[in-house]
Design an enzyme around this catalytic site. Structure first.
Site, short mmCIF file in Angstrom:
data_model
loop_
_atom_site.label_atom_id
_atom_site.label_comp_id
_atom_site.label_asym_id
_atom_site.label_seq_id
_atom_site.Cartn_x
_atom_site.Cartn_y
_atom_site.Cartn_z
N SER A 114 38.32 121.06 -45.92
CA SER A 114 37.37 121.77 -45.07
C SER A 114 37.55 123.28 -45.21
CB SER A 114 37.59 121.40 -43.60
OG SER A 114 37.28 120.04 -43.43
N GLU A 136 39.21 127.94 -42.60
CA GLU A 136 40.40 127.09 -42.42
C GLU A 136 41.29 127.22 -43.66
OE1 GLU A 136 39.86 123.20 -40.66
OE2 GLU A 136 41.33 122.31 -42.01
N ARG A 145 44.66 123.61 -35.55
CA ARG A 145 44.89 124.27 -36.86
C ARG A 145 45.58 125.62 -36.71
NH1 ARG A 145 43.75 119.95 -37.17
NH2 ARG A 145 42.06 118.91 -38.24
#
Ligand SMILES: Cc1cc2nc3c(=O)[nH]c(=O)nc-3n(C[C@H](O)[C@H](O)[C@H](O)COP(=O)(O)OP(=O)(O)OC[C@H]3O[C@@H](n4cnc5c(N)ncnc54)[C@H](O)[C@@H]3O)c2cc1C
Length: 280
Positions: free
Chosen positions: A204, A274, A157
């Site tokens: 998320s 995130e 990520r």
């Protein structure tokens, strides 16, 4: 390009929170993106808004959309040119049509191709960069450049694009032959049962700390189901936050603060967001 002054941004975030922007600029040619970036002080490039929390006040921000840059072209030999405004779902459909394999594990992610590349989005052990050969960007000097995957760095990520605030214009993907339809159907069904898709959410909220799952840490800390105003830690998937109607930006910030504090107290682990939060 098209410019909309004082534009309502609520519908541009999948959390359905957002105030009025100074302007929303719809880019129609990549050169316009350079022009806009050079001439504006505060900009924010919005894709499908499935990972972005927008403040619910008046914002002195020029939002930029590349949704009209949505060309998809088969270059042969499993190589496909994709502009960043393409919906990821449409790219999956294209790979099915051409019988290309590589992105099946990511099917069902609701972002734009540019948004996924920006954060090296992924699921079930695969990441978008696994299938990328080259990206075309606007760099920090407002130059349009092509970069080979082997000349940039990406991790979980996280990408050089994110670190250096580059803008993604397009990418060339390289696929294997043999689209796996069964896997796509199986994983889409999994998403439908495990994610609260009937509620506004941003996917998320927190990255998984190394060797851990944020969802499990949140359950262990006793904050699943916790509510602040109309914002709730999902009972379906504890790493998701759900907007139950009229949640405010400040409710999201507060619930994130509480979850992080409780998880830290319970496990000693510091969760990292995130989702992308545009600062108020
Ligand atoms: C129900 C649901 C499920 C999800 N499941 C997953 C999952 O399994 N895996 C996963 O990784 N994510 C998942 N997400 C999160 C999200 O879909 C991804 O992060 C997606 O990549 C975001 O794309 P977007 O276009 O919506 O980005 P946005 O939210 O619009 O933007 C996110 C960030 O990307 C930047 N950005 C967007 N386009 C560009 C561009 N062209 N160039 C440079 N920067 C850009 C924005 O400036 C912003 O900082 C999920 C979200 C939801 C709502």
């Amino acid at each position: 390009m098209k410019i909309y002054k004082y534009h309502h941004m609520r519908e541009y975030s999948n959390m359905k929170i957002g105030g009025i922007a100074k302007e929303l600029i719809i880019i129609e040619k990549k050169e316009e993106l350079v022009e806009v970036l050079k001439s504006r002080e505060k900009t924010f490039l919005i894709g499908n808004g499935t990972n972005t929390l927008i403040p619910d006040r008046d914002m002195d921000i020029s939002f930029i959309s590349l949704n009209k840059l949505n060309k998809l072209e088969d270059l042969g030999n499993g190589r496909v040119y994709v502009e960043s405004g393409v919906n990821f779902d449409d790219l999956i459909d294209f790979t099915e049509e051409k019988n290309y394999s590589g992105l099946e594990n990511l099917a069902g992610i609701p972002g734009s191709v540019g948004g996924l590349i920006y954060m090296n989005g992924g699921a079930y052990g695969s990441e978008i960069f696994d299938s990328i050969e080259e990206i075309e960007i606007v760099d920090e000097k407002f130059e349009i450049r092509k970069i080979k995957k082997t000349d940039t760095y990406v991790t979980y990520r996280n990408t050089e694009i994110q670190q250096k605030k580059w803008k993604v214009i397009s990418a060339v993907f390289k696929f294997e032959i043999g689209f796996n339809k069964e896997k796509v159907l199986e994983l889409k069904e999994k998403r439908e049962t495990r994610h609260p898709l009937n509620m506004p959410n941003l996917g998320s909220t927190f990255k998984n700390p190394e060797g851990q799952f944020s969802a499990k840490l949140i359950i262990a800390a006793g904050v699943q189901g916790h509510k602040v105003g109309d914002m709730q830690v999902s009972n379906t998937h504890p790493n998701f936050l759900e907007n139950h109607g009229d949640a405010k930006y400040s409710d999201v910030i507060e619930i994130i603060r509480i979850v992080k504090k409780k998880v830290k107290l319970d496990s000693g682990i510091e969760l990292e967001e995130e989702i992308v939060i545009i600062e108020d």
